[in-house]
Each structure stands twice: as structure tokens, then as C-alpha cells.
Design a protein around this motif. Structure first.
Motif, PDB file in Angstrom:
ATOM      1  N   TRP A  40       1.023  -0.825  -0.154  1.00 19.81           N
ATOM      2  CA  TRP A  40      -0.037   0.004   0.258  1.00 19.81           C
ATOM      3  C   TRP A  40       1.054   1.221  -0.158  1.00 19.81           C
ATOM      4  O   TRP A  40       1.911   1.271   0.089  1.00 19.81           O
ATOM      5  N   THR A  57      -7.845   6.640   4.408  1.00 24.12           N
ATOM      6  CA  THR A  57      -7.399   5.018   3.079  1.00 24.12           C
ATOM      7  C   THR A  57      -6.768   4.250   3.821  1.00 24.12           C
ATOM      8  O   THR A  57      -7.215   2.780   4.065  1.00 24.12           O
ATOM      9  N   ASN A  61      -7.806   0.984   6.241  1.00 22.88           N
ATOM     10  CA  ASN A  61      -7.917  -0.391   4.965  1.00 22.88           C
ATOM     11  C   ASN A  61      -7.577  -1.648   5.924  1.00 22.88           C
ATOM     12  O   ASN A  61      -8.643  -3.064   6.365  1.00 22.88           O
ATOM     13  N   TYR A  64     -10.453  -2.366   8.654  1.00 23.21           N
ATOM     14  CA  TYR A  64     -11.478  -2.979   8.343  1.00 23.21           C
ATOM     15  C   TYR A  64     -11.462  -4.678   8.122  1.00 23.21           C
ATOM     16  O   TYR A  64     -12.284  -5.441   8.391  1.00 23.21           O
ATOM     17  N   ALA A 585     -14.077   2.357  -1.692  1.00 25.98           N
ATOM     18  CA  ALA A 585     -13.261   1.728  -0.440  1.00 25.98           C
ATOM     19  C   ALA A 585     -13.748   0.508   0.676  1.00 25.98           C
ATOM     20  O   ALA A 585     -14.880   0.694   0.510  1.00 25.98           O
ATOM     21  N   PRO A 586     -12.666  -0.286   0.980  1.00 26.56           N
ATOM     22  CA  PRO A 586     -11.527  -0.211   1.077  1.00 26.56           C
ATOM     23  C   PRO A 586     -11.680  -0.949  -0.534  1.00 26.56           C
ATOM     24  O   PRO A 586      -9.910  -1.999  -0.364  1.00 26.56           O
ATOM     25  N   PHE A 589      -8.744  -4.475  -0.876  1.00 29.80           N
ATOM     26  CA  PHE A 589      -9.245  -4.926   0.478  1.00 29.80           C
ATOM     27  C   PHE A 589     -10.804  -5.837   1.180  1.00 29.80           C
ATOM     28  O   PHE A 589     -10.412  -5.963   2.720  1.00 29.80           O
TER      29      PHE A 589
END
Length: 603
Positions: A40, A57, A61, A64, A585-586, A589
Motif C-alpha cells: 500500500w 484510507t 484498510n 476494515y 473503499a477499501p 481489501f
């Protein structure tokens, strides 16, 4: 190179677009000893993504995968209910009453039950109903870090969630009712709210907050202290609780107090090396539907897109989703990997500071308008984006996704046409009218992002022709500085869509004091419209309100939109399967629990 493509879903503003699914993910078994790595482009720095500092984010990520919740979006995208974490039901439409219940057996990774204490604390934080009235936190923010200073008063209740009393959980001003078994809370809204299903997001561990804020050692006593503080509106206890909720989960390496990384989701953080990587390991206390297949996933922080490609080639990572550039596309084409392209639900834009700019120049609308006239939006798209996406166009709306219903109509009326081309002479005339010469504009952007650096140079060169002195205020920690008073004049970054909710964008971004209102914009007419949007259930009426919002933003010289992000995800199909990026988003992921190693020793 194997090529697949996906396109950004046409955004909709219809409340009925939220597709509810009760389908549970199939049970799976962890491949013992399996490990995978993913890259990332920004380091993790906060476990609380609901604060103005942590809402990024790069943080979300990770959380989450570690914090359970009542629902999530898949790659269609559809809203999927995770009933293995808990359920919610609409008890009443008028008044709007919603009951949340945690499922049996849901635990934090220390074995403590997830229950109503966690939900009640989340309500207090995301509603700010118990906050000290009229307190302004902006003067206690460090301009160098974006975090609160040591001078922050200890006798005020302030949850840094950006909640507004006219939208979302801000409309739940009365303390929710807790069930006798401490498994449920029932919330009553003051007014109807269209996106009620999306409001109570994944909670943090209430017992950890209370233990650290109030000096309590026993987990159950800590939970009881949360109930007591909230239900009795105990200002002294709530001041300490809110302070820890705001800042206690901010860290840039593995904390000594591992309670700060307790998990209720499929994975838990087991290692974190500053600026290098976060290691996620399957949570042994997790018994929900989204059981992971990979035992250990390492998220490596690789800020340079080409370095991410090199790491994929070298086998250091098996999955990347870097910012797309022509060089990245060319480098990937030479590899034996699967590449997924298309558009993301993210758009590039420039926001101008209103009340707290570094130079003070942008307090003057004439100077804001002049600066907007010199931003070479078409040149940026032609030089940096079209080599990746031949059909790329300048985005001309602050609220509508290109191709979505309402976009063309709004663009025709919102005033963006005035900035279709660079207007140096027009900018000079406005600066003369404002009585300024060579105004300095400190621009904040990511110092580790090559595409943004190129955009900055194009902007700097164009603006200089009108007399602007655009200076480089880039930083590797740009995300935490976005809402910091006096840190910069203009910011260049991307907004990423997290849901299809009609209130996902305008209310938190353009409402006075909203969590995403990072440039101190305030307009009473805008506040009325964002409040009205949340109460409007008619899709056609929602579009009309959003068109008004779009026009006001351009009329107020809020800033400019530039382009919709081209997307690129690449992975080693010989090491990992079940990769299916979402536009929301994500992104990559969203189904991390479905990732499956081709071989147990893949790394």
C-alpha cells in the motif's frame, strides 16, 4: 501479463440503490502456515478512522480487516449485512427508531464480549450529543502534526468525529436505550434520515477506552464505567473518555499496550514496524462468517508506485494497487502477472482553505477565484491521465460521478465551464482588483507521490504566469495535516467513495464542522441543503438538492475537481487467488478474508 478490467460503478443517489443481502460467506479453513504480502502507498498511523486525524484510507484498510461491523460493500457494489456480527432492525419509521443487537459469541481478541457498551460509546462519539457546547478544538491542533496539543483542556467533552446535529447520528440526540442483557441498543432519531443503515460503524473496544481514560483494570468494571458516564452524562468522566478516544489509538509502530489493537474482525494486528509494514494474523477469537483463509498477511508500505511494481516482480509482495502512471503500466506489461484496470471511485481535486489558510490570502474570494482560473486541469489530464486511459476527461462536478444520473445536467448549470481553460489574464485582473501582487500559495500534497509532484509542477508553472508564487508544502504525513489550521493554503489529494449512501459525500465534506470539512468552509445555505438531503427519500428530489450543492461550491470558489482516478491492480496469479477490487473503499481489501494462497509457502 493477464489483463482484466473493471469500471467504476455509476454512482446513484437513490436510497433504494442499497442492495441488502443476507447471504453468509461460506465457512473456510485457514491454510496453516500460509502468508501473503500486499503493498500500500501510505503508512498506517491510527486505529481510529472516525476522527478528523485518523480518517484516511491507509488506516481504514487495516481496521476494515480487524474491526467487525453490521454491514459492508462487496464488489458489485451491494450492501451486505454481516449478521454473524450483529443485526439491526427498523423498529419504527415515524419516529425513526433503529435497534442494533450484537450476535451471540462475538468477542474481542482478548476474549471480552463485544456488547452494548461498545455500541453506546460509538454513538456518543459519532453523535457528539454529550459534547461540551460551543467548544472550538481548532486552536489546540499542532500545525506540524495535525494532532491535538498538550494544551488541550482536560475539562471539556469533545469527540473529534465531525458529527453534525442535522445529519446521521447527530440526529440521535437522546441517549439510546440499552437492553437488560446488554446486547442491544435502541436509537431514536429526532428526524427521518435516509441513510440510517450506514451510521453505526465498526466500534472500538469500550473497555480499553475506559481502562486507559479512567485508570480501571477490570474489563467489566471498565464497561460499567462507560455505561455510567454516558447514561448519567458525567462530564468529568466523559472528558477523559473523549480525550482518549480522540488520540489514544494514534501510533506509528506497534504499541507497548497491545490492548490498543484489539480486534473483533477476521484479522488482528500482531506486528507493526514504523514506515515499513503492518502484520495481520488470523484472529483466533473470530467465529463469524468471514473466516480468513490466509493465516498471515503483511501490508507493506511502498510509497513509490514503480518500487511497488519492482517488489511484485521480486516476489516481495503478491498484490499491489499503486497509483496508476504510464511508467507503472509499461512496467507491469513486462511481467507475468494479472492486471486489473478501469476507473476507481476516487477523484483528484484541489481544495482552497477558507478561514485558516497559511497566508490568509484565500480568505478573499477574489484570490480564490483567480487561483482556480490558473489551474491547468485539461493539461494535467492530457499529460498524466490520457496515456493510461485514452477516454479520460476532466471531472466537472464536486458531487456527481461522471456518467451518473444528474452529472451532465449539473455540469451544464454549476459554473464549472468558467474554469474549462486556463485564463491568465482573467486571474491577473482579479488579483489587481483584490489589491495583491505575487500572492504566495502553500500547496499541501503527498511528497512520496510522483503523479502529484508532476501535477504540482504544472500548476506552479501555470500560476506563475498570473503572478502567484506557489510553494511546495508537500509532506509524507500530508493526511494528518489536512484539517490542521494554518498548515497550508491549498491541498491536492483524492476523495475516495466509501458507500453508495446519498449522504456519503456532501454532509461530512461541506457542512460546517463536518469530519471531512478540512478547509474550514462554511455557508449557512449549504448547511441547510446538506441537512435537507439526509431527510429526502425521493431520488429525483435528491438529485435536485445535489445540483444546488454543486453550484454553490463553484459559486463560492471552493476549489476545482480534476479527474477520476484510473485504476490498476496487479497480482501474482501463481501465489494468490480471489482478488476482485471494488470501486468503493477499501477497494482490494473488501474481501481480504477470501484471499487464498496458491501454496502455503507463498511469499
Amino acid at each position: 501479463m493477464r489483463i482484466r478490467r473493471f469500471a467504476a460503478a455509476a454512482a446513484t443517489v437513490a436510497a433504494g440503490a442499497l442492495v441488502l443481502s443476507g447471504c453468509a460467506a461460506p465457512q473456510s479453513e485457514i491454510v496453516e502456515g500460509s502468508s501473503l504480502s500486499v503493498a500500500w502507498n501510505q503508512p498506517f498511523y491510527s486505529y481510529n478512522g472516525n476522527t478528523s486525524f485518523g480518517n484516511a484510507t491507509a488506516n481504514n484498510n487495516i481496521t476494515y480487516a480487524t474491526l467487525g461491523g453490521f454491514n459492508y460493500y462487496n464488489d458489485v457494489p451491494e450492501l451486505v449485512k454481516d449478521t454473524s456480527f450483529g443485526t439491526y432492525e427498523l423498529v419504527s419509521e415515524d419516529p425513526l427508531v433503529v435497534k442494533y443487537t450484537i450476535a451471540d459469541g462475538v468477542k474481542w481478541s482478548d476474549g471480552t464480549a463485544v456488547d452494548a457498551a461498545d455500541l453506546l460509546l460509538q454513538w456518543a462519539a459519532l453523535s457528539r450529543a454529550l459534547d461540551t457546547p460551543d467548544f472550538d478544538a481548532s486552536e489546540f491542533t499542532d500545525p506540524d502534526t495535525g494532532e491535538f496539543t498538550d494544551d488541550f483542556p482536560t475539562d471539556v467533552v469533545y469527540f473529534d468525529s465531525g458529527a453534525d446535529p442535522s445529519v446521521g447520528l447527530g440526529l440521535v440526540s437522546t441517549t439510546p436505550e440499552v437492553s437488560d442483557d446488554k446486547k442491544s441498543i435502541t436509537m431514536t432519531y429526532d428526524e427521518p434520515f435516509v441513510d440510517w443503515e450506514l451510521q453505526l460503524t465498526s466500534p472500538l473496544p469500550a473497555h480499553v477506552v475506559a481502562k486507559n481514560a479512567l485508570g480501571i483494570e477490570d474489563n467489566q468494571e471498565a464497561k460499567d464505567a462507560i455505561y455510567d458516564a454516558i447514561e448519567n452524562d458525567d462530564a468529568e468522566a466523559l472528558a477523559a473518555i473523549s480525550s482518549f478516544w480522540n488520540s489514544g489509538f494514534n501510533f506509528t509502530e506497534m504499541p507497548d499496550n497491545t490492548d490498543l489493537v484489539l480486534a473483533s474482525g477476521p484479522y488482528m494486528i500482531t506486528d507493526f514496524v514504523a514506515d515499513q509494514y503492518v502484520t495481520l494474523t488470523a484472529n483466533p477469537e473470530y467465529t463469524g462468517d468471514n473466516l480468513p483463509k490466509v493465516e498471515e498477511i503483511t501490508v507493506r508500505f511502498i510509497t513509490d508506485p514503480l518500487a511497488a511494481v519492482q517488489a511484485l516482480q521480486n516476489g516481495e509482495v503478491q498484490l499491489i494497487s499503486p497509483q496508476a502512471t504510464a511508467d507503472v503500466a509499461e512496467a507491469l506489461a513486462a511481467l507475468d502477472v494479472t492486471v486489473i484496470g478501469g476507473y476507481e471511485g476516487t477523484y483528484e481535486h484541489i481544495d482552497l482553505q477558507f478561514d485558516q489558510s497559511k497566508s490568509g490570502h484565500f480568505n478573499n474570494p477574489l484570490i480564490r477565484e483567480a487561483f482556480m482560473k490558473v489551474i491547468p486541469r485539461q493539461e494535467i489530464v492530457d499529460k498524466l491521465i490520457k496515456p493510461l486511459q485514452e477516454d479520460a476527461e476532466v471531472r466537472n462536478s464536486q458531487v456527481f460521478l461522471p456518467g451518473a444520473e444528474g452529472y451532465d445536467e449539473s455540469v451544464a448549470e454549476n459554473g464549472s465551464e468558467a474554469y474549462a481553460e486556463v485564463d491568465i489574464e482573467g486571474a491577473k485582473a482579479l488579483l489587481a482588483e483584490a489589491g495583491v501582487t505575487n500572492p504566495e500559495v502553500c500547496m499541501l500534497f503527498s511528497s512520496t507521490n510522483p503523479r502529484r509532484a508532476n501535477e504540482f509542477l504544472l500548476i506552479q508553472q501555470s500560476a506563475a504566469q498570473a503572478g502567484f508564487n506557489v510553494t511546495d508544502c508537500s509532506s509524507p504525513d500530508w493526511g494528518g495535516l489536512l484539517g490542521t489550521p494554518g498548515a497550508y493554503d491549498a491541498s491536492l489529494f483524492g476523495w475516495q467513495s466509501t458507500s453508495l449512501g446519498v449522504t456519503n459525500g456532501p454532509p461530512p465534506t461541506y457542512t460546517t464542522g463536518g469530519i471531512n470539512n478540512l478547509n474550514f468552509y462554511s455557508n449557512p445555505e449549504m448547511d441547510e441543503l446538506t441537512a435537507a438531503l439526509g431527510k429526502e427519500f425521493d431520488p429525483d428530489a435528491q438529485i435536485e438538492i445535489m445540483k444546488q450543492i454543486d453550484k454553490i461550491l463553484w459559486d463560492d470558489f471552493y476549489g476545482v475537481t480534476i479527474f477520476q482516478f484510473p485504476a490498476v491492480t496487479a497480482y501474482d496469479q501463481n501465489a494468490i487467488t480471489n482478488i476482485s477490487p471494488s470501486t468503493l473503499a477499501p477497494t482490494i481489501f473488501w474481501n481480504i478474508w477470501d484471499w487464498e494462497p496458491v501454496s502455503a509457502d507463498a511469499e
